[in-house]
Design a protein around this motif. Structure first.
Motif, PDB file in Angstrom:
ATOM      1  N   TRP A  16       6.321   7.523  50.677  1.00 36.43           N
ATOM      2  CA  TRP A  16       6.701   6.611  49.591  1.00 36.43           C
ATOM      3  C   TRP A  16       7.905   7.158  48.822  1.00 36.43           C
ATOM      4  O   TRP A  16       8.848   6.417  48.523  1.00 36.43           O
ATOM      5  N   LYS A  17       7.862   8.440  48.500  1.00 31.20           N
ATOM      6  CA  LYS A  17       8.954   9.046  47.741  1.00 31.20           C
ATOM      7  C   LYS A  17      10.242   9.071  48.555  1.00 31.20           C
ATOM      8  O   LYS A  17      11.331   8.841  48.016  1.00 31.20           O
ATOM      9  N   GLY A  18      10.130   9.329  49.858  1.00 34.11           N
ATOM     10  CA  GLY A  18      11.309   9.285  50.714  1.00 34.11           C
ATOM     11  C   GLY A  18      11.922   7.896  50.743  1.00 34.11           C
ATOM     12  O   GLY A  18      13.148   7.741  50.671  1.00 34.11           O
ATOM     13  N   ASN A  19      11.074   6.877  50.856  1.00 32.17           N
ATOM     14  CA  ASN A  19      11.540   5.487  50.833  1.00 32.17           C
ATOM     15  C   ASN A  19      12.226   5.180  49.508  1.00 32.17           C
ATOM     16  O   ASN A  19      13.307   4.567  49.465  1.00 32.17           O
ATOM     17  N   PHE A  20      11.622   5.621  48.421  1.00 37.75           N
ATOM     18  CA  PHE A  20      12.152   5.383  47.077  1.00 37.75           C
ATOM     19  C   PHE A  20      13.555   5.958  46.932  1.00 37.75           C
ATOM     20  O   PHE A  20      14.499   5.262  46.508  1.00 37.75           O
ATOM     21  N   VAL A  21      13.731   7.218  47.320  1.00 38.32           N
ATOM     22  CA  VAL A  21      15.031   7.871  47.157  1.00 38.32           C
ATOM     23  C   VAL A  21      16.075   7.254  48.082  1.00 38.32           C
ATOM     24  O   VAL A  21      17.218   7.002  47.665  1.00 38.32           O
ATOM     25  N   GLY A  38       9.423  18.205  39.511  1.00 38.86           N
ATOM     26  CA  GLY A  38      10.731  18.182  40.160  1.00 38.86           C
ATOM     27  C   GLY A  38      10.766  17.549  41.529  1.00 38.86           C
ATOM     28  O   GLY A  38      11.833  17.508  42.165  1.00 38.86           O
ATOM     29  N   ASP A  39       9.653  17.021  42.002  1.00 37.89           N
ATOM     30  CA  ASP A  39       9.589  16.515  43.372  1.00 37.89           C
ATOM     31  C   ASP A  39      10.637  15.441  43.642  1.00 37.89           C
ATOM     32  O   ASP A  39      11.356  15.480  44.647  1.00 37.89           O
ATOM     33  N   ILE A  40      10.757  14.471  42.744  1.00 34.22           N
ATOM     34  CA  ILE A  40      11.739  13.391  42.929  1.00 34.22           C
ATOM     35  C   ILE A  40      13.150  13.917  42.694  1.00 34.22           C
ATOM     36  O   ILE A  40      14.089  13.599  43.438  1.00 34.22           O
ATOM     37  N   ALA A  41      13.334  14.721  41.661  1.00 36.67           N
ATOM     38  CA  ALA A  41      14.672  15.238  41.337  1.00 36.67           C
ATOM     39  C   ALA A  41      15.256  16.034  42.500  1.00 36.67           C
ATOM     40  O   ALA A  41      16.429  15.863  42.854  1.00 36.67           O
ATOM     41  N   VAL A  52      20.850   1.440  36.864  1.00 33.41           N
ATOM     42  CA  VAL A  52      19.639   0.983  37.546  1.00 33.41           C
ATOM     43  C   VAL A  52      18.404   1.700  36.999  1.00 33.41           C
ATOM     44  O   VAL A  52      18.383   2.931  36.891  1.00 33.41           O
ATOM     45  N   PHE A  53      17.387   0.906  36.674  1.00 38.64           N
ATOM     46  CA  PHE A  53      16.048   1.401  36.372  1.00 38.64           C
ATOM     47  C   PHE A  53      15.234   1.310  37.655  1.00 38.64           C
ATOM     48  O   PHE A  53      15.190   0.255  38.303  1.00 38.64           O
ATOM     49  N   ALA A  54      14.577   2.401  38.043  1.00 31.69           N
ATOM     50  CA  ALA A  54      13.791   2.411  39.279  1.00 31.69           C
ATOM     51  C   ALA A  54      12.462   3.102  39.034  1.00 31.69           C
ATOM     52  O   ALA A  54      12.421   4.225  38.520  1.00 31.69           O
ATOM     53  N   CYS A  55      11.391   2.428  39.396  1.00 29.77           N
ATOM     54  CA  CYS A  55      10.046   2.933  39.137  1.00 29.77           C
ATOM     55  C   CYS A  55       9.221   2.880  40.417  1.00 29.77           C
ATOM     56  O   CYS A  55       9.154   1.842  41.087  1.00 29.77           O
ATOM     57  N   LEU A  56       8.605   3.997  40.758  1.00 31.48           N
ATOM     58  CA  LEU A  56       7.624   4.067  41.840  1.00 31.48           C
ATOM     59  C   LEU A  56       6.274   4.312  41.190  1.00 31.48           C
ATOM     60  O   LEU A  56       6.104   5.287  40.465  1.00 31.48           O
ATOM     61  N   GLU A  57       5.332   3.407  41.444  1.00 32.58           N
ATOM     62  CA  GLU A  57       4.043   3.536  40.757  1.00 32.58           C
ATOM     63  C   GLU A  57       2.922   2.963  41.623  1.00 32.58           C
ATOM     64  O   GLU A  57       3.139   2.054  42.427  1.00 32.58           O
ATOM     65  N   PHE A  58       1.716   3.516  41.451  1.00 28.89           N
ATOM     66  CA  PHE A  58       0.541   2.912  42.062  1.00 28.89           C
ATOM     67  C   PHE A  58       0.403   1.488  41.536  1.00 28.89           C
ATOM     68  O   PHE A  58       0.712   1.200  40.384  1.00 28.89           O
ATOM     69  N   LEU A 110       4.441  -1.043  48.957  1.00 32.02           N
ATOM     70  CA  LEU A 110       4.297   0.006  49.953  1.00 32.02           C
ATOM     71  C   LEU A 110       2.819   0.129  50.312  1.00 32.02           C
ATOM     72  O   LEU A 110       1.963   0.102  49.422  1.00 32.02           O
ATOM     73  N   SER A 111       2.534   0.257  51.594  1.00 32.86           N
ATOM     74  CA  SER A 111       1.144   0.407  52.066  1.00 32.86           C
ATOM     75  C   SER A 111       0.252  -0.687  51.487  1.00 32.86           C
ATOM     76  O   SER A 111      -0.790  -0.428  50.885  1.00 32.86           O
ATOM     77  N   MET A 112       0.689  -1.939  51.676  1.00 33.49           N
ATOM     78  CA  MET A 112      -0.070  -3.119  51.267  1.00 33.49           C
ATOM     79  C   MET A 112      -0.312  -3.188  49.762  1.00 33.49           C
ATOM     80  O   MET A 112      -1.269  -3.799  49.301  1.00 33.49           O
ATOM     81  N   GLY A 113       0.570  -2.553  48.990  1.00 33.99           N
ATOM     82  CA  GLY A 113       0.482  -2.647  47.542  1.00 33.99           C
ATOM     83  C   GLY A 113      -0.232  -1.488  46.876  1.00 33.99           C
ATOM     84  O   GLY A 113      -0.406  -1.510  45.650  1.00 33.99           O
ATOM     85  N   ILE A 114      -0.632  -0.463  47.629  1.00 37.06           N
ATOM     86  CA  ILE A 114      -1.197   0.724  46.982  1.00 37.06           C
ATOM     87  C   ILE A 114      -0.172   1.269  45.983  1.00 37.06           C
ATOM     88  O   ILE A 114      -0.509   1.689  44.879  1.00 37.06           O
ATOM     89  N   ALA A 115       1.074   1.250  46.385  1.00 41.10           N
ATOM     90  CA  ALA A 115       2.170   1.620  45.484  1.00 41.10           C
ATOM     91  C   ALA A 115       3.252   0.550  45.581  1.00 41.10           C
ATOM     92  O   ALA A 115       3.301  -0.215  46.547  1.00 41.10           O
TER      93      ALA A 115
END
Length: 304
Positions: free
Chosen positions: A88-93, A117-120, A215-221, A290-295
């Motif tokens: 998910w994080k790879g897709n996001f970046v 720092g994972d995303i950064a 751009v505002f970008a949010c990855l969330e469950f 992502l993954s049927m809406g889990i995130a």
């Protein structure tokens, strides 16, 4: 998917949305916020998992949760998501494509609730290795000093530790007085916004600090879009995750809160409306499941 540059995203949206709608939405949100007097703010309640608590209480309780889980946070993410959070994080970046090789300035990125720092680190790796941009920089902001300390320690294992490409800021996303208005190219928040006490205030603050076209970008469950899969997912979330937290991190209660906070987060459509009400333009559907809406990945663009 969005265009691979911030400018491309902005141009694509300008033909789809008018500036006046965003301006009215932002002004309306600001007016509604100003209409709350101090007494009303004091009496307001919010969710802490499935509990209803005073807004003034939630910040401290969330801080205690993340102080408790800071050292095991990323390891627990692997266990809780069976490693899928990395995809998910790879897709996001990749969808944000940070960096610009044709500029001496690079991007100014603000990663909110970015503690470990994972995303950064991923964004700096992408800017450096994919876009050959050695100037893009990231500020990791988090309200929790223990999470930031984990990020600082981990940064020393990357090429970016102790360089001017990476900095750390302890602060509340609902008010960031040290971040100048119209100064940020990209604002990211991954798996953090559901823990904010006042999500609308945080969205307004994101709008303020972003440059026009930013751009505002949010990855969330989020919320699963299949009834059958949702039943399986809920059994895993409420049955397995608190137990894993107890066995691995010695902390069942914090992980019970985390799964309850996911359940309380707005639906994809409701959160898209909140982003628009803060003044942002939202491309296409406004989010990517992502993954049927889990995130879900949500994006908004500040009008030019």
């Amino acid at each position: 998917m969005l265009s691979t540059t911030r400018l491309g995203v902005t141009r694509a949206l300008r033909g789809q949305f008018g500036r006046s709608h965003a301006a009215r939405s932002f002004a309306q949100s600001a007016y509604q916020c100003q209409g709350l007097n101090e007494g009303q703010q004091h009496d307001r309640t919010t969710h802490f998992g499935f509990e209803t608590v005073a807004e003034a209480e939630k910040e401290g309780r969330v801080r205690d949760v993340f102080s408790s889980v800071a050292a095991s946070y990323d390891r627990m993410n692997d266990l809780m998501s069976l490693g899928i959070h990395r995809l998910w994080k790879g897709n996001f970046v990749r969808s944000l494509n940070p960096g610009r090789a044709d500029s001496e300035k690079g991007w100014n990125i603000l990663d909110i609730a970015g503690g470990t720092g994972d995303i950064a680190f991923r964004m700096l790796d992408h800017a450096t290795n994919i876009n050959q941009d050695m100037n893009t920089r990231v500020t990791i902001s988090d309200i929790n000093p223990d999470m930031l300390e984990e990020g600082r320690k981990r940064s020393l294992q990357t090429p970016y530790g102790n360089t001017d490409r990476l900095s750390f800021l302890q602060g509340n996303a609902e008010s960031l007085p040290t971040v100048e208005s119209n100064s940020v190219d990209l604002y990211t928040v991954a798996f953090g916004i559901r823990n904010f006490t006042d999500k609308d205030a945080a969205l307004r603050e994101a709008f303020r600090v972003l440059k026009p076209g930013g751009v505002f970008a949010c990855l969330e469950f989020s919320h699963v879009n299949s009834a059958v899969f949702n039943a399986v997912y809920k059994r895993w979330s409420f049955g397995a995750i608190p137990l894993i937290g107890q066995l691995v991190a010695g902390d069942r209660d914090s992980y019970q809160y985390l799964v309850e906070s996911i359940e309380q987060f707005p639906t994809q459509e409701a959160f898209k409306d909140m982003i628009q009400n803060a003044g942002f333009l939202t491309p296409g559907q406004g989010y990517e499941n992502l993954s049927m809406g889990i995130a879900s990945i949500h994006k908004g663009v500040k009008p030019v």
